[in-house]
Design an enzyme around this catalytic site. Structure first.
Site, PDB file in Angstrom:
ATOM      1  N   GLU A 124       7.876   4.165   0.597  1.00 44.38           N
ATOM      2  CA  GLU A 124       6.826   3.591   0.751  1.00 44.38           C
ATOM      3  C   GLU A 124       6.032   3.559   2.025  1.00 44.38           C
ATOM      4  OE1 GLU A 124       7.947  -0.590   1.499  1.00 44.38           O
ATOM      5  OE2 GLU A 124       6.000  -1.325   0.565  1.00 44.38           O
ATOM      6  N   ASN A 134      -1.215  -1.374  -1.096  1.00 45.20           N
ATOM      7  CA  ASN A 134       0.230  -0.750  -0.900  1.00 45.20           C
ATOM      8  C   ASN A 134       0.268   0.280  -1.885  1.00 45.20           C
ATOM      9  OD1 ASN A 134       2.977   0.521  -0.398  1.00 45.20           O
ATOM     10  ND2 ASN A 134       3.330  -1.795   0.569  1.00 45.20           N
ATOM     11  N   LYS A 155       1.090  -1.810  -5.453  1.00 47.40           N
ATOM     12  CA  LYS A 155       2.364  -2.554  -5.243  1.00 47.40           C
ATOM     13  C   LYS A 155       1.879  -4.135  -5.749  1.00 47.40           C
ATOM     14  CE  LYS A 155       5.546  -4.213  -1.873  1.00 47.40           C
ATOM     15  NZ  LYS A 155       6.277  -3.777  -0.749  1.00 47.40           N
ATOM     16  N   GLU A 189       2.409  -8.231   4.724  1.00 49.61           N
ATOM     17  CA  GLU A 189       1.867  -7.515   3.479  1.00 49.61           C
ATOM     18  C   GLU A 189       1.027  -8.441   2.604  1.00 49.61           C
ATOM     19  OE1 GLU A 189       4.119  -4.829   0.968  1.00 49.61           O
ATOM     20  OE2 GLU A 189       5.796  -5.185   2.358  1.00 49.61           O
ATOM     21  N   CYS A 226       9.162  -0.862  -3.152  1.00 46.90           N
ATOM     22  CA  CYS A 226       9.959  -1.725  -2.452  1.00 46.90           C
ATOM     23  C   CYS A 226      10.198  -3.150  -3.194  1.00 46.90           C
ATOM     24  CB  CYS A 226       9.292  -1.957  -1.018  1.00 46.90           C
ATOM     25  SG  CYS A 226      10.630  -2.427   0.301  1.00 46.90           S
ATOM     26  N   ASN A 265      10.720   0.133   2.383  1.00 48.50           N
ATOM     27  CA  ASN A 265      10.988   0.003   4.067  1.00 48.50           C
ATOM     28  C   ASN A 265      11.675  -1.584   3.844  1.00 48.50           C
ATOM     29  OD1 ASN A 265       9.065   1.630   5.842  1.00 48.50           O
ATOM     30  ND2 ASN A 265       8.189   1.466   4.079  1.00 48.50           N
TER      31      ASN A 265
HETATM   32  N1  CDV Z   1       8.553  -3.450   2.185  1.00 48.77           N
HETATM   33  C1  CDV Z   1       9.297  -4.618   1.416  1.00 48.77           C
HETATM   34  O1  CDV Z   1       8.530  -5.017   0.268  1.00 48.77           O
HETATM   35  N2  CDV Z   1      10.174  -5.208   2.167  1.00 48.77           N
HETATM   36  C2  CDV Z   1      10.847  -6.292   1.554  1.00 48.77           C
HETATM   37  C3  CDV Z   1      11.743  -6.980   2.637  1.00 48.77           C
HETATM   38  C4  CDV Z   1      10.614  -7.823   3.107  1.00 48.77           C
HETATM   39  C5  CDV Z   1      12.496  -8.170   1.903  1.00 48.77           C
HETATM   40  C6  CDV Z   1      12.157  -5.733   0.364  1.00 48.77           C
HETATM   41  O2  CDV Z   1      12.077  -6.396  -0.654  1.00 48.77           O
HETATM   42  O3  CDV Z   1      12.624  -4.913   0.814  1.00 48.77           O
END
Ligand code: CDV
Length: 317
Positions: free
Chosen positions: A47, A110, A127, A146, A171, A196
């Site tokens: 990501e 994203n 996303k 975000e 993510c 991430n």
């Molecule tokens: N980049 C993300 O979406 N990170 C989230 C963190 C904030 C928990 C994740 O679900 O990994």
């Protein structure tokens, strides 16, 4: 005819604020070269792979924010990666911050793109599950903005690519069973997920020790329950003082991890994935046509939160 995809993880170590776009693209190019030597058809990057994970900062200056985002893809800095993909005949999945301007309206997503072996974009995903918060919350060790910086996507699409049905998620999406099921209902055979994930979860620090466990748990469940391959790829290590998990791995439709990274830096790992191996799950335990009971699943789309109030009465009353 057997349908195999040799899929490579293109894990990245940290990308710092001062790192030029050209330097990051050079790292992505090193990873795709290594993947090609290992026989890859496709490499999956994390990501927001082109930049540091900027939602950790509260930034009011719009121009600074827009400097993290890409309007054109490929653009001048990313074109060499597309050219190399075509030369090596290796496709890729890349996460980045997108600036979209349509009919004068600016929107920020994203985003992940799926690029085929000829360097052509064959799929795009925005996303859906944007975690974190909208306003500055100084009590946190670092921000997760975000919800402020991006517009949520509205669909999970599955694309005909690499000889199979390929989907993308980003993510936080990987923690939600709906992500996989909506793609499962479109016959997905491989889900590509960049992430991430900071080790420290400010609203629930009790979970910090479980970050890697939850990462793998979610993706293994999604793979098994939908009879699909899942490829999870981290931007790992300590980035701008914030420690991120690694744990990049490739999961079979059986739910088993078949390849994984061992470092928190730039690293390639690869698996030889038989897309037809999905069928034993899709046609047996998770034969949706035979066993799903959609009439019992109404609250899934009727409500965002819990459907019942604490006293047991329906929420809409
Ligand atoms: N980049 C993300 O979406 N990170 C989230 C963190 C904030 C928990 C994740 O679900 O990994």
């Amino acid at each position: 005819m057997a349908r195999y995809v040799n899929v490579a993880i293109g894990q990245l170590g940290p990308v710092n604020k001062e790192d030029s776009r050209a330097a990051v693209v050079a790292r992505l190019m090193n990873l795709i070269r290594e993947a090609q030597q290992l026989g890859a058809d496709l490499i999956v990057y994390p990501e927001l792979a082109l930049t540091t994970f900027f939602p950790r900062w509260y930034i009011e200056d719009e121009s600074q924010l827009d400097s993290w985002r890409k309007a054109a893809m490929p653009g001048a800095e990313t074109q060499p990666l597309f050219d190399l993909a075509r030369e090596l005949q290796v496709g890729f999945c890349l996460g980045y911050a997108e600036l979209s301007i349509e009919q004068g309206e600016k929107r920020r997503f994203n985003t992940s793109i799926l690029v085929d072996k000829n360097g052509v974009i064959v799929g795009k995903y925005h996303k859906v599950h944007l975690p974190g918060h909208r306003e500055h919350e100084p009590w946190r060790a670092f921000q997760h903005l975000e919800k402020r910086y991006f517009t949520p996507g509205t669909e999970f699409s599955v694309f005909n690519a690499f000889g199979g049905r390929v989907g993308m998620a980003i993510c936080n999406d990987r923690r939600w069973c709906e992500t996989y099921r909506v793609m499962g209902l479109q016959g997905v055979e491989m889900v590509l997920i960049g992430y991430n994930t900071p080790v420290h979860n400010a609203p629930a620090p009790e979970h910090d020790d479980l970050s890697l466990f939850h990462n793998q748990l979610s993706m293994q469940a999604g793979a098994y329950q939908n009879g699909t391959w899942v490829v999870g790829v981290a931007k790992a290590g300590t980035e701008e003082g914030v420690e991120h998990i690694g744990g990049s791995c490739i999961i079979a439709p059986s739910g088993e991890v078949v390849a994984s990274c061992v470092t928190k830096g730039d690293e390639v790992a690869i698996a030889h994935c038989d897309l037809d191996f999905c069928q034993i799950y899709k046609r047996a335990t998770f034969n949706f046509d035979v066993h799903r009971q959609p009439n019992a699943y109404g609250p899934i789309t009727a409500f965002k939160g819990e459907a019942l109030l604490a006293d047991g009465s329906p929420r809409h009353q």
